[in-house]
Design an enzyme around this catalytic site. Structure first.
Site, PDB file in Angstrom:
ATOM      1  CB  ALA A   1      -1.160  -0.088   1.451  1.00 56.75           C
ATOM      2  CB  CYS A   2       2.002   3.491  -2.083  1.00 55.02           C
ATOM      3  SG  CYS A   2       0.030   3.747  -3.367  1.00 55.02           S
TER       4      CYS A   2
END
Length: 304
Positions: free
Chosen positions: A71-72
């Site tokens: 996840a960014c």
């Protein structure tokens, strides 16, 4: 060569791996809709829909290459205000360490936003990978340099079981213009001067006309990527998870279609997307650009 794909999403990493002749044997993501899209396009891959922080890695097939795009949202500047769930999102990167510890593949490639390297725990994450025997080669790559019609700068971390970081030789491709992915004969066009059109949008379009003429693209919200639009002779700005780019044609306009965004991301035209536009754009905006993944994997194999 066999690979697994963690946080696989719509399948950008897997598609790039397939382009490089790598078999993706297992892919996982927590979002059922994304897992279904991945399965539709990669039917030969085993799929898991689960929280990867709770995964039993002993049940994952053996592989030579680990691909991961954790996840960014907890790292990117686009996230806006810091929120409690961002800590949990950043923590997904530790699943990559757990998977590598269990299987110890010869190499891994992790993709994320550039800000991942500014994470307070990034040095600890790198130290964990070093402790597992990996030398790390981080690099920031722009998708436009790999032949797609989009500027998209992302961090790629290549880990190899070697004494020193690997030296990858990446060929720079010619930039593709936005015009190569936009179909002016398709889409749902509306008049620019619409009662519900914001004044900021109208001003942005009018500022762009003297420079770009009757046909160009313009950011639909925010300030990034240029307030005065963008020529069709250059790549688009970054495809995001929300409708970002408006296509202007004289006195009419529309948003970039999911099919056009798919092309700007470098997916094949035959790649199946969700029928719901919002879901398709969300998955595409979060995806790894397949040609970039292809080039990194090809360079990794050549250098090994």
């Amino acid at each position: 060569m066999k690979a697994i794909d963690l946080f696989a999403g719509a399948g950008g990493f897997s598609t790039g791996a397939a382009m490089a002749g790598v078999q993706v044997v297992w892919a996982a993501n927590h979002w059922p809709a994304a897992v279904q899209v991945h399965a539709n396009n990669h039917p030969g891959t085993m799929h898991a829909c689960q929280d990867l922080e709770q995964a039993d890695w002993t049940q994952v097939p053996g592989h030579d290459l680990l691909l991961a795009s954790p996840a960014c949202q907890g790292h990117t500047n686009a996230r806006g205000k810091e929120r409690p769930h961002h800590d949990a999102q950043r923590a997904t990167a530790w699943a990559v360490v757990s998977a590598a510890e269990c299987h110890q593949p010869e190499a891994f490639v992790v993709e994320n936003v550039k800000e991942f390297a500014k994470w307070a725990l990034y040095p600890a994450w790198c130290a964990a990978m070093h402790a597992l025997g990996y030398a790390l080669a981080p690099m920031v790559l722009d998708a436009a340099d790999h032949g797609v019609a989009q500027h998209r700068r992302r961090l790629f971390i290549v880990g190899t079981r070697s004494k020193h970081p690997i030296d990858l030789r990446l060929e720079q491709h010619a930039h593709a213009p936005a015009s190569s992915v936009i179909d002016f004969t398709a889409g749902r066009w509306r008049p620019i001067h619409h009662p519900r059109r914001s004044s900021a949008t109208l001003q942005r379009i009018e500022r762009a006309r003297p420079r770009f003429g009757e046909r160009f693209v313009a950011p639909y919200y925010g300030s990034g990527s240029g307030e005065t639009g963008r020529s069709l002779d250059r790549p688009l700005g970054t495809i995001t998870t929300l409708d970002r780019w408006a296509v202007i044609d004289g006195e009419r306009m529309r948003m970039l279609s999911a099919g056009e965004a798919r092309a700007a991301m470098g997916f094949p035209d035959t790649y199946q997307l969700p029928s719901r536009h919002k879901d398709a754009m969300h998955m595409l905006g979060n995806a790894v650009v397949p040609p970039v993944a292809r080039d990194v994997i090809n360079a990794l194999r050549a250098a090994a």
